[in-house]
Scaffold this motif. Structure first.
Motif, PDB file in Angstrom:
ATOM      1  N   PHE A  96       0.905  -1.253  -0.071  1.00  0.00           N
ATOM      2  CA  PHE A  96       0.015   0.154   0.098  1.00  0.00           C
ATOM      3  C   PHE A  96       0.944   1.328   0.227  1.00  0.00           C
ATOM      4  O   PHE A  96       2.026   1.216   0.191  1.00  0.00           O
ATOM      5  N   ASP A  97       0.117   2.299  -0.318  1.00  0.00           N
ATOM      6  CA  ASP A  97       0.738   3.733  -0.181  1.00  0.00           C
ATOM      7  C   ASP A  97      -0.115   4.601   0.731  1.00  0.00           C
ATOM      8  O   ASP A  97      -0.966   4.073   1.129  1.00  0.00           O
ATOM      9  N   GLY A  98       0.243   5.750   0.764  1.00  0.00           N
ATOM     10  CA  GLY A  98      -0.580   6.579   1.758  1.00  0.00           C
ATOM     11  C   GLY A  98      -1.453   7.237   0.949  1.00  0.00           C
ATOM     12  O   GLY A  98      -1.452   7.133  -0.447  1.00  0.00           O
ATOM     13  N   TYR A 139       5.514   4.233   1.416  1.00  0.00           N
ATOM     14  CA  TYR A 139       5.357   5.436   1.364  1.00  0.00           C
ATOM     15  C   TYR A 139       6.326   6.712   1.541  1.00  0.00           C
ATOM     16  O   TYR A 139       6.101   7.761   1.097  1.00  0.00           O
ATOM     17  N   PHE A 147      -2.691   2.712   7.170  1.00  0.00           N
ATOM     18  CA  PHE A 147      -1.805   1.506   7.400  1.00  0.00           C
ATOM     19  C   PHE A 147      -2.196   0.697   8.700  1.00  0.00           C
ATOM     20  O   PHE A 147      -1.910  -0.601   8.920  1.00  0.00           O
ATOM     21  N   ASN A 187      -3.205   8.598   6.971  1.00  0.00           N
ATOM     22  CA  ASN A 187      -2.320   7.569   6.591  1.00  0.00           C
ATOM     23  C   ASN A 187      -2.096   6.471   7.816  1.00  0.00           C
ATOM     24  O   ASN A 187      -1.944   5.399   7.516  1.00  0.00           O
ATOM     25  N   GLY A 227      -3.214   4.966  -1.494  1.00  0.00           N
ATOM     26  CA  GLY A 227      -3.343   3.974  -0.256  1.00  0.00           C
ATOM     27  C   GLY A 227      -4.652   3.518  -0.120  1.00  0.00           C
ATOM     28  O   GLY A 227      -5.057   2.220  -0.128  1.00  0.00           O
ATOM     29  N   SER A 262       4.741  -1.452   3.875  1.00  0.00           N
ATOM     30  CA  SER A 262       4.019  -0.425   3.158  1.00  0.00           C
ATOM     31  C   SER A 262       4.176   1.221   3.449  1.00  0.00           C
ATOM     32  O   SER A 262       4.354   2.114   2.773  1.00  0.00           O
TER      33      SER A 262
END
Length: 483
Positions: free
Chosen positions: A231-233, A374, A355, A351, A237, A370
């Motif tokens: 994942f990303d932010g 980010y 997460f 974020n 995300g 992840s």
């Protein structure tokens, strides 16, 4: 005062020793200024003694170009102090002549009638039919000496200069102001023709940057993050999280999640940004849908580092084009107006939620990798958007501050701030000091080496120190992009 003998000596010296690349401030310019000064002096009813002093100053005002085009007024005064006693000029007369010469230094600062006449004679051409001829000669000289490179920059500089300039004597104002205003208007009309061509080039650069960024971001998602459930932010995300939890089409989710924020940006930021962002997000969805996936690696560290890096490159390139691939900043700006939290705190909070959900659903390890993704993406965005142009504040203390100031403004094209200070106070010589100008300027990281070389050529003993600018506003400093 043996003016006639001085005239022959100086004109001969100018004709033989002015460098060939000085195409404007040559002996012919001196003759023209001398002629203008005499004509203005007649109209302003100057006495004969005043006329001789004025003619002497006009004769010597650019003789410093023989040595150097930098700080030539001071060099001309040094020439006057050295040679005028040989032609029966008294110390008092030399002081008056030097005052007139220094008054011609831009911006002009005349303190008496004779200085006003010399200043007007020096820039007489601004309000004449011959303006274009002399302006072209000066532009060629500026190109030869590295002060300016393009005609576009020259014309813009001339417009600013002519708007700020004023004639000092009443006779010249009446004779030359109308034509000077006409010359300014002609320049403004010419400059209006330039933005169309320049804007076309800028548009092409923006489109190219945006397209490349979208492709790279899509590659990062399809080939690194999605196959490895990383994942990303931000909205990206959140879209990845929903895609993994409910197996919805990622392209569609990204577009739908960004759409409300694009609508908000239309009213909070501007229509141009909203349109660019909508097209960027739309094309990102198309590329995610159409581009094939390449499962390059399943090494988690490589995926986190390189997936984040490629995603950061893509997002950063789109930002440079004036758009965004992630509406998280818009959401933060919208929330900012309704809470006491900062933008950074709002983005961090969103974020943390993303997460945390990832940790609960896919494990702590995936969530931590992840976070690394980010982090890599954010650092890369910073570099792409502003890293190459990262700004550095530079402070310079030198005995040759006048020459350094001239070069900073005219060679590097940078604005400067000058503080008045004292230099000296060395161990064993604490009682020895002198007044000096402390120069402060802001440059890009790539200009640092050029600045050091420039200062070293002028004054190898100059004291120079620099510091990275973390936050700044106004001037040429750009807002830091967030992810």
């Amino acid at each position: 005062m043996q003016y006639i003998r001085l005239y022959s000596y100086v004109i001969s010296k100018l004709e033989q020793e002015i460098p060939g690349h000085i195409t404007y401030h040559n002996f012919q310019h001196t003759l023209t200024v001398l002629e203008n000064a005499v004509a203005i002096a007649e109209k302003e009813n100057m006495t004969e003694d005043e006329k001789i002093l004025l003619k002497t100053a006009a004769l010597l005002h650019d003789v410093g170009f023989i040595k150097n085009h930098l700080n030539h007024e001071m060099l001309s005064c040094e020439f006057a102090k050295t040679h005028l006693p040989d032609f029966d000029y008294s110390a008092k007369e030399i002081v008056l002549i030097c005052e007139m010469i220094m008054a011609t230094k831009l911006p002009q600062t005349p303190k008496n009638k004779m200085s006003e006449i010399l200043c007007d004679a020096d820039l007489y051409y601004l309000g004449g039919e011959e303006y274009e001829l002399y302006a072209n000669q000066l532009f060629e000289e500026f190109k030869n000496t590295g002060i300016l490179k393009t005609r576009d920059a020259w014309q813009r500089r001339q417009i600013d200069f002519m708007k700020e300039h004023r004639y000092f004597t009443k006779s010249v104002q009446e004779e030359r102001n109308r034509k000077k205003n006409e010359n300014t208007t002609i320049l403004e009309e010419k400059i209006k023709q330039l933005p169309k061509n320049l804007r076309t080039a800028e548009n092409f650069q923006e489109i190219f940057s945006a397209v490349c960024g979208i492709i790279i971001a899509a590659f990062a998602l399809n080939s690194f993050l999605v196959p490895n459930h990383f994942f990303d932010g931000g909205i990206t995300g959140l879209s990845l999280l929903v895609h993994e939890l409910y197996h919805l089409n990622l392209a569609l989710v990204i577009i739908l999640f960004n759409l409300p924020l694009i609508i908000i940006s239309y009213f909070t930021i501007g229509s141009n940004f909203a349109k660019k962002t909508f097209l960027s997000v739309l094309f990102l969805g198309i590329y995610l849908w159409q581009l094939p996936s390449f499962h390059i690696t399943h090494d988690k560290l490589i995926v986190a580092v390189f997936g984040g890096t490629f995603l950061g490159i893509g997002v950063g390139m789109v930002m440079r084009a004036g758009a965004a691939l992630d509406g998280i900043e818009v959401l933060a700006l919208y929330t900012l107006k309704r809470t006491s939290f900062t933008i950074t705190e709002i983005i961090l909070g969103i974020n943390i939620i993303i997460f945390s959900i990832a940790a609960l659903q896919f494990g702590i390890e995936t969530s931590l990798y992840s976070v690394l993704t980010y982090f890599c993406a954010t650092r890369t965005i910073d570099y792409v958007v502003e890293g190459i142009r990262a700004y550095t504040g530079v402070t310079i203390i030198s005995a040759k501050s006048e020459e350094i100031k001239h070069q900073l403004v005219n060679s590097l094209g940078r604005g400067i701030t000058v503080y008045k200070g004292e230099r000296g106070f060395l161990p064993g010589r604490y009682d020895v000091s002198s007044d000096c100008d402390i120069i402060f300027t802001v440059i890009t990281r790539l200009e640092m080496r050029k600045l050091k070389n420039l200062i070293s050529e002028i004054d190898p003993e100059a004291f120079v120190f620099a510091n990275t600018i973390k936050e700044a506003s106004g001037g040429i400093i750009k807002t830091r992009a967030k992810h």
